[in-house]
Design a protein around this motif. Sequence first.
Motif, PDB file in Angstrom:
ATOM      1  N   VAL A 101     -11.547  17.309   5.428  1.00  0.00           N
ATOM      2  CA  VAL A 101     -12.374  15.826   4.676  1.00  0.00           C
ATOM      3  C   VAL A 101     -10.717  14.957   5.532  1.00  0.00           C
ATOM      4  O   VAL A 101      -9.335  15.580   5.247  1.00  0.00           O
ATOM      5  N   ARG A 102     -10.910  13.457   6.003  1.00  0.00           N
ATOM      6  CA  ARG A 102      -9.683  12.831   6.318  1.00  0.00           C
ATOM      7  C   ARG A 102      -9.170  11.489   5.050  1.00  0.00           C
ATOM      8  O   ARG A 102     -10.474  10.873   4.727  1.00  0.00           O
ATOM      9  N   ASP A 103      -8.239  11.855   4.470  1.00  0.00           N
ATOM     10  CA  ASP A 103      -7.808  10.770   3.429  1.00  0.00           C
ATOM     11  C   ASP A 103      -6.320  10.332   4.310  1.00  0.00           C
ATOM     12  O   ASP A 103      -5.747  10.583   4.959  1.00  0.00           O
ATOM     13  N   ARG A 104      -6.406   9.003   3.813  1.00  0.00           N
ATOM     14  CA  ARG A 104      -5.079   7.932   3.231  1.00  0.00           C
ATOM     15  C   ARG A 104      -4.444   8.319   2.292  1.00  0.00           C
ATOM     16  O   ARG A 104      -4.437   7.621   1.157  1.00  0.00           O
ATOM     17  N   LEU A 105      -2.493   8.309   2.613  1.00  0.00           N
ATOM     18  CA  LEU A 105      -2.044   8.483   1.527  1.00  0.00           C
ATOM     19  C   LEU A 105      -1.771   6.700   1.312  1.00  0.00           C
ATOM     20  O   LEU A 105      -2.055   5.478   1.907  1.00  0.00           O
ATOM     21  N   PRO A 106      -1.229   6.737   0.037  1.00  0.00           N
ATOM     22  CA  PRO A 106      -0.402   5.766  -0.441  1.00  0.00           C
ATOM     23  C   PRO A 106       0.534   4.839   0.555  1.00  0.00           C
ATOM     24  O   PRO A 106       0.480   2.839   0.629  1.00  0.00           O
ATOM     25  N   SER A 107       0.853   5.473   1.339  1.00  0.00           N
ATOM     26  CA  SER A 107       2.154   5.332   2.412  1.00  0.00           C
ATOM     27  C   SER A 107       1.117   4.382   3.416  1.00  0.00           C
ATOM     28  O   SER A 107       2.041   3.620   4.987  1.00  0.00           O
ATOM     29  N   GLY A 108       0.124   4.688   4.017  1.00  0.00           N
ATOM     30  CA  GLY A 108      -0.836   4.796   4.787  1.00  0.00           C
ATOM     31  C   GLY A 108      -0.916   5.207   6.658  1.00  0.00           C
ATOM     32  O   GLY A 108      -2.192   5.516   7.017  1.00  0.00           O
ATOM     33  N   ARG A 109      -0.278   7.243   5.885  1.00  0.00           N
ATOM     34  CA  ARG A 109      -0.460   8.078   6.303  1.00  0.00           C
ATOM     35  C   ARG A 109      -1.582   8.039   6.245  1.00  0.00           C
ATOM     36  O   ARG A 109      -2.095   8.628   5.195  1.00  0.00           O
ATOM     37  N   ILE A 110      -2.061   8.811   7.669  1.00  0.00           N
ATOM     38  CA  ILE A 110      -3.788   9.698   7.281  1.00  0.00           C
ATOM     39  C   ILE A 110      -3.248  10.973   7.531  1.00  0.00           C
ATOM     40  O   ILE A 110      -2.625  11.334   7.924  1.00  0.00           O
ATOM     41  N   ILE A 111      -4.061  11.861   6.775  1.00  0.00           N
ATOM     42  CA  ILE A 111      -4.351  13.363   6.546  1.00  0.00           C
ATOM     43  C   ILE A 111      -5.116  14.037   6.756  1.00  0.00           C
ATOM     44  O   ILE A 111      -6.183  13.414   6.382  1.00  0.00           O
ATOM     45  N   THR A 112      -5.234  15.645   7.309  1.00  0.00           N
ATOM     46  CA  THR A 112      -6.637  15.803   6.674  1.00  0.00           C
ATOM     47  C   THR A 112      -6.212  16.877   5.979  1.00  0.00           C
ATOM     48  O   THR A 112      -5.607  17.893   5.627  1.00  0.00           O
ATOM     49  N   ARG A 113      -7.343  17.285   4.625  1.00  0.00           N
ATOM     50  CA  ARG A 113      -7.395  17.736   4.257  1.00  0.00           C
ATOM     51  C   ARG A 113      -8.087  19.119   3.952  1.00  0.00           C
ATOM     52  O   ARG A 113      -9.460  18.896   4.308  1.00  0.00           O
ATOM     53  N   THR A 114      -7.858  20.550   4.012  1.00  0.00           N
ATOM     54  CA  THR A 114      -9.111  21.571   3.846  1.00  0.00           C
ATOM     55  C   THR A 114      -9.557  21.881   3.183  1.00  0.00           C
ATOM     56  O   THR A 114      -8.625  22.190   1.667  1.00  0.00           O
ATOM     57  N   VAL A 115     -10.766  21.654   2.214  1.00  0.00           N
ATOM     58  CA  VAL A 115     -11.429  22.023   0.671  1.00  0.00           C
ATOM     59  C   VAL A 115     -11.802  23.093   0.893  1.00  0.00           C
ATOM     60  O   VAL A 115     -13.258  23.056   2.269  1.00  0.00           O
ATOM     61  N   PHE A 116     -11.733  23.909   0.137  1.00  0.00           N
ATOM     62  CA  PHE A 116     -12.904  25.633  -0.029  1.00  0.00           C
ATOM     63  C   PHE A 116     -13.862  25.470  -1.277  1.00  0.00           C
ATOM     64  O   PHE A 116     -12.920  25.810  -2.301  1.00  0.00           O
TER      65      PHE A 116
END
Length: 372
Positions: A101-116
Amino acid sequence: MDTQQNTALTHALAGVPGPLPTSGVIHITLPHTDRFTVVGNHLAQHPDLSCTAVGIAVRIQSLPQGAKVGIKALAAHCREGEKRIAAALRELEAHGYLRRVRDRLPSGRIITRTVFCNRPAALLRPRRPAGAPPRPAKPEPAPAQAPVQEPAPAPVQEPAPVPAPMQEPAPLPASAPVPMQEPAPVPVCHPTAAPPAPELPVAPVAPPAPSAPLFVPRVPPPTAPKAPRRPLPRPGELTPELDRAATAFLSDLHRHTPQFTLSEDDVRRLVPGVAAWLERAVRPDSIRRTLTDDPPQPLKHPAKLLAHRLTELLPPAPPGVDDLAALDRPRPRFTVTPFQTCDDCDRAFRSPTPGHCRDCRETRAAYAQAAA
């Protein structure tokens, strides 16, 4: 004396309850006290997952929170290559164990989280806290009726009976549901001629909306219906010349690539597809290179591979004479005003003729007006 005896294994087999099976695996189960991971049989015995995917899932499940589980991170600690690990991750993602899943941090940076998820099937149905009793159905309130009493003489007052002391009910356990008690009937006076009480309108109770699933896999399951295959392309008109050229091309294909040896029925079935390519002015060597380049190893069904490539890699129709004439047509030119240098301040400005810029013209006009 040359045969080594394992006394520890002999003692362990002696402790297995029941008779030992004559064939198959014998489990020696020793309790774990530390460094262990609980794995469900739905994952360990999954009928559709490969052994590599099951092993990668157990590896990910045993890692701590926040550990790197990318393809390169897993390949650095596993003997499998990056391609096998990537294929295993795709299998786990298709069956709901893994999700990116793609998530946006409070700083505006978009990261990809891996959920198992170790139990993806449990996320598809709503969960209820453990020990919570089921909600009892609320009884519908009965319409209230106003009793009408007829006038009666004043009754003789009698001493009211003393109410008996009420005993406090014993507390029920927290897990048991509280029983609903029906209210005791209230004695009312029977009217002689009572008008019918108006019925109160009861609003219809809307059914509860179905709760949305908490986890919806993006990849369709393997049992989902597949889209029908596209038909083999056909030329606008299968002329004898096209039929003869396509038949000769398919019959001669095994001389260049022995893997593509076709039967007579395969040749007759693939002739319209090759004729459609020849009709679109594609050279035979280009068709041969496109159809036979980099085949899978081992190649089990060459005719099916040729039919797939003839359908999916069909080039567009060649442009007509009018389309080619439109390409050769000269494009309209746009007039661009050139740059000029001002004679007084050397400033660059756009003008069709040399002279002075706008500021210098306004200054000269002001001086001429003052002199007049």
